[in-house]
Design a protein around this motif. Structure first.
Motif, PDB file in Angstrom:
ATOM      1  N   LEU A 173     -27.998  39.337  14.530  1.00  0.00           N
ATOM      2  CA  LEU A 173     -29.216  39.996  15.024  1.00  0.00           C
ATOM      3  C   LEU A 173     -29.607  41.256  14.246  1.00  0.00           C
ATOM      4  CD1 LEU A 173     -28.883  39.574  18.899  1.00  0.00           C
ATOM      5  CD2 LEU A 173     -30.678  38.612  17.428  1.00  0.00           C
ATOM      6  N   PRO A 174     -28.681  42.185  13.955  1.00  0.00           N
ATOM      7  CA  PRO A 174     -29.113  43.388  13.236  1.00  0.00           C
ATOM      8  C   PRO A 174     -29.709  43.094  11.861  1.00  0.00           C
ATOM      9  CG  PRO A 174     -26.996  43.773  14.272  1.00  0.00           C
ATOM     10  CD  PRO A 174     -27.293  42.302  14.405  1.00  0.00           C
ATOM     11  N   PHE A 175     -29.047  42.245  11.090  1.00  0.00           N
ATOM     12  CA  PHE A 175     -29.559  41.920   9.756  1.00  0.00           C
ATOM     13  C   PHE A 175     -30.920  41.239   9.850  1.00  0.00           C
ATOM     14  CE2 PHE A 175     -30.128  39.074   6.137  1.00  0.00           C
ATOM     15  CZ  PHE A 175     -29.991  39.971   5.084  1.00  0.00           C
ATOM     16  N   TYR A 212     -15.482  43.030  19.522  1.00  0.00           N
ATOM     17  CA  TYR A 212     -15.905  43.299  18.146  1.00  0.00           C
ATOM     18  C   TYR A 212     -17.377  42.953  17.939  1.00  0.00           C
ATOM     19  CZ  TYR A 212     -10.888  43.568  17.182  1.00  0.00           C
ATOM     20  OH  TYR A 212      -9.564  43.900  17.186  1.00  0.00           O
ATOM     21  N   ILE A 213     -17.781  41.798  18.433  1.00  0.00           N
ATOM     22  CA  ILE A 213     -19.171  41.369  18.249  1.00  0.00           C
ATOM     23  C   ILE A 213     -20.125  42.262  19.042  1.00  0.00           C
ATOM     24  CG2 ILE A 213     -20.824  39.477  18.551  1.00  0.00           C
ATOM     25  CD1 ILE A 213     -18.752  39.047  16.304  1.00  0.00           C
ATOM     26  N   ALA A 214     -19.777  42.568  20.284  1.00  0.00           N
ATOM     27  CA  ALA A 214     -20.646  43.412  21.114  1.00  0.00           C
ATOM     28  C   ALA A 214     -20.827  44.791  20.485  1.00  0.00           C
ATOM     29  CB  ALA A 214     -20.075  43.530  22.531  1.00  0.00           C
ATOM     30  N   ASP A 215     -19.739  45.398  20.072  1.00  0.00           N
ATOM     31  CA  ASP A 215     -19.796  46.741  19.492  1.00  0.00           C
ATOM     32  C   ASP A 215     -20.605  46.741  18.187  1.00  0.00           C
ATOM     33  OD1 ASP A 215     -18.894  49.560  19.571  1.00  0.00           O
ATOM     34  OD2 ASP A 215     -17.793  49.010  17.750  1.00  0.00           O
ATOM     35  N   SER A 216     -20.310  45.801  17.309  1.00  0.00           N
ATOM     36  CA  SER A 216     -21.017  45.735  16.023  1.00  0.00           C
ATOM     37  C   SER A 216     -22.507  45.468  16.206  1.00  0.00           C
ATOM     38  CB  SER A 216     -20.414  44.623  15.156  1.00  0.00           C
ATOM     39  OG  SER A 216     -19.071  44.888  14.874  1.00  0.00           O
ATOM     40  N   THR A 217     -22.834  44.563  17.091  1.00  0.00           N
ATOM     41  CA  THR A 217     -24.232  44.202  17.321  1.00  0.00           C
ATOM     42  C   THR A 217     -25.013  45.385  17.881  1.00  0.00           C
ATOM     43  OG1 THR A 217     -23.629  41.896  17.679  1.00  0.00           O
ATOM     44  CG2 THR A 217     -25.768  42.606  18.539  1.00  0.00           C
ATOM     45  N   CYS A 218     -24.457  46.047  18.878  1.00  0.00           N
ATOM     46  CA  CYS A 218     -25.149  47.181  19.503  1.00  0.00           C
ATOM     47  C   CYS A 218     -25.356  48.322  18.512  1.00  0.00           C
ATOM     48  CB  CYS A 218     -24.371  47.664  20.725  1.00  0.00           C
ATOM     49  SG  CYS A 218     -24.363  46.473  22.081  1.00  0.00           S
ATOM     50  N   HIS A 219     -24.313  48.665  17.783  1.00  0.00           N
ATOM     51  CA  HIS A 219     -24.454  49.741  16.788  1.00  0.00           C
ATOM     52  C   HIS A 219     -25.423  49.338  15.672  1.00  0.00           C
ATOM     53  CE1 HIS A 219     -20.756  51.526  18.561  1.00  0.00           C
ATOM     54  NE2 HIS A 219     -21.454  52.617  18.306  1.00  0.00           N
ATOM     55  N   GLY A 220     -25.339  48.090  15.246  1.00  0.00           N
ATOM     56  CA  GLY A 220     -26.238  47.623  14.195  1.00  0.00           C
ATOM     57  C   GLY A 220     -27.693  47.667  14.604  1.00  0.00           C
ATOM     58  N   LEU A 221     -27.991  47.231  15.816  1.00  0.00           N
ATOM     59  CA  LEU A 221     -29.381  47.239  16.284  1.00  0.00           C
ATOM     60  C   LEU A 221     -29.908  48.663  16.446  1.00  0.00           C
ATOM     61  CD1 LEU A 221     -29.313  44.244  18.774  1.00  0.00           C
ATOM     62  CD2 LEU A 221     -30.460  44.355  16.538  1.00  0.00           C
ATOM     63  N   MET A 222     -29.058  49.569  16.918  1.00  0.00           N
ATOM     64  CA  MET A 222     -29.493  50.957  17.024  1.00  0.00           C
ATOM     65  C   MET A 222     -29.822  51.505  15.627  1.00  0.00           C
ATOM     66  SD  MET A 222     -27.683  54.340  18.661  1.00  0.00           S
ATOM     67  CE  MET A 222     -26.272  54.243  17.590  1.00  0.00           C
ATOM     68  N   ARG A 223     -28.981  51.180  14.651  1.00  0.00           N
ATOM     69  CA  ARG A 223     -29.219  51.659  13.286  1.00  0.00           C
ATOM     70  C   ARG A 223     -30.525  51.093  12.724  1.00  0.00           C
ATOM     71  NH1 ARG A 223     -25.606  49.725   8.735  1.00  0.00           N
ATOM     72  NH2 ARG A 223     -27.460  49.233   7.555  1.00  0.00           N
ATOM     73  N   VAL A 224     -30.804  49.833  12.997  1.00  0.00           N
ATOM     74  CA  VAL A 224     -32.053  49.227  12.511  1.00  0.00           C
ATOM     75  C   VAL A 224     -33.252  49.993  13.052  1.00  0.00           C
ATOM     76  CG1 VAL A 224     -33.529  47.174  12.594  1.00  0.00           C
ATOM     77  CG2 VAL A 224     -31.073  46.926  12.164  1.00  0.00           C
ATOM     78  N   VAL A 261     -35.375  47.004  20.786  1.00  0.00           N
ATOM     79  CA  VAL A 261     -34.853  46.917  22.146  1.00  0.00           C
ATOM     80  C   VAL A 261     -33.586  46.066  22.137  1.00  0.00           C
ATOM     81  CG1 VAL A 261     -35.334  46.087  24.487  1.00  0.00           C
ATOM     82  CG2 VAL A 261     -37.132  47.223  23.155  1.00  0.00           C
ATOM     83  N   LEU A 262     -32.541  46.602  22.732  1.00  0.00           N
ATOM     84  CA  LEU A 262     -31.265  45.904  22.830  1.00  0.00           C
ATOM     85  C   LEU A 262     -31.337  44.903  23.974  1.00  0.00           C
ATOM     86  CD1 LEU A 262     -28.251  45.568  22.066  1.00  0.00           C
ATOM     87  CD2 LEU A 262     -27.761  47.399  23.686  1.00  0.00           C
ATOM     88  N   GLY A 263     -31.605  43.660  23.625  1.00  0.00           N
ATOM     89  CA  GLY A 263     -31.686  42.590  24.607  1.00  0.00           C
ATOM     90  C   GLY A 263     -30.459  41.701  24.532  1.00  0.00           C
ATOM     91  N   VAL A 264     -29.309  42.312  24.441  1.00  0.00           N
ATOM     92  CA  VAL A 264     -28.069  41.548  24.337  1.00  0.00           C
ATOM     93  C   VAL A 264     -27.268  41.745  25.616  1.00  0.00           C
ATOM     94  CG1 VAL A 264     -25.923  41.192  23.044  1.00  0.00           C
ATOM     95  CG2 VAL A 264     -28.039  41.792  21.821  1.00  0.00           C
ATOM     96  N   LEU A 265     -27.113  40.663  26.357  1.00  0.00           N
ATOM     97  CA  LEU A 265     -26.274  40.704  27.548  1.00  0.00           C
ATOM     98  C   LEU A 265     -24.815  40.655  27.117  1.00  0.00           C
ATOM     99  CD1 LEU A 265     -28.031  38.131  29.923  1.00  0.00           C
ATOM    100  CD2 LEU A 265     -28.322  40.613  29.861  1.00  0.00           C
ATOM    101  N   THR A 266     -24.002  41.507  27.683  1.00  0.00           N
ATOM    102  CA  THR A 266     -22.558  41.485  27.438  1.00  0.00           C
ATOM    103  C   THR A 266     -21.896  41.278  28.794  1.00  0.00           C
ATOM    104  OG1 THR A 266     -22.516  43.897  27.549  1.00  0.00           O
ATOM    105  CG2 THR A 266     -22.646  42.917  25.357  1.00  0.00           C
TER     106      THR A 266
END
Length: 164
Positions: A65-67, A98-110, A119-124
């Motif tokens: 998602l971030p990329f 690992y996936i949740a942390d990387s995805t959330c940080h990546g999307l914030m950086r984007v 908008v972080l639309g990732v359910l964890t």
């Protein structure tokens, strides 16, 4: 005492007319992701975002998602906000964390790097039942609330904030 209701208090005055919104969603856990995307699109439309101004793309999983969000925002500079949607359900290994942390940080950086709301639309979720309930299609006699509605409203609100 009033009952506590979790979630964003919906704004009735949001007007998304003229906004262009990107939705990037995963194909992983698609039976849960599809209703979330549908709820997002219906809410955007009811707030005045036209169908032609909603760009929908899919990727394999949450880690992508971030990329994808970053590249699609670069390819479509007229987009006002991006909603990145996925569902992660905890399993028996550390993979979820690992996936949740990387995805959330990546999307914030984007979002911060692009200057566009992401908008972080990732359910964890810890269980499948939690995920189905948060997609508004609960399996335990309680349909739950479709969080796509909240993500759409957040995208409109943040896109309008970014235009001021």
């Amino acid at each position: 005492m009033a009952e506590f209701e979790k979630g964003v208090v919906p704004r009735k005055d949001l007007n998304g007319a003229g906004l262009r919104i990107l939705i990037v969603h995963t194909r992983w856990n698609l039976s849960i992701v599809d209703p979330l995307v549908k709820g997002t699109i219906e809410t955007l439309r009811s707030a005045g975002v036209t169908a032609e101004n909603i760009l929908v793309r899919d990727v394999p999983g949450a880690f992508e998602l971030p990329f994808a969000s970053q590249q699609l925002l670069r390819q479509h500079p007229d987009v006002d906000a991006c909603i990145s949607i996925g569902v992660l359900i905890k399993g028996s290994t550390m993979h979820f964390e690992y996936i949740a942390d990387s995805t959330c940080h990546g999307l914030m950086r984007v979002g911060l790097d692009s200057g566009k709301p992401v908008v972080l639309g990732v359910l964890t979720c810890l269980t499948e039942d939690q995920a189905f309930e948060r997609a508004g299609i609960g399996r335990q006699g309680h349909a739950g609330h479709n969080h796509g509605i909240d993500w759409a409203q957040a995208a409109i609100e943040m896109a309008l904030l970014n235009k001021k």
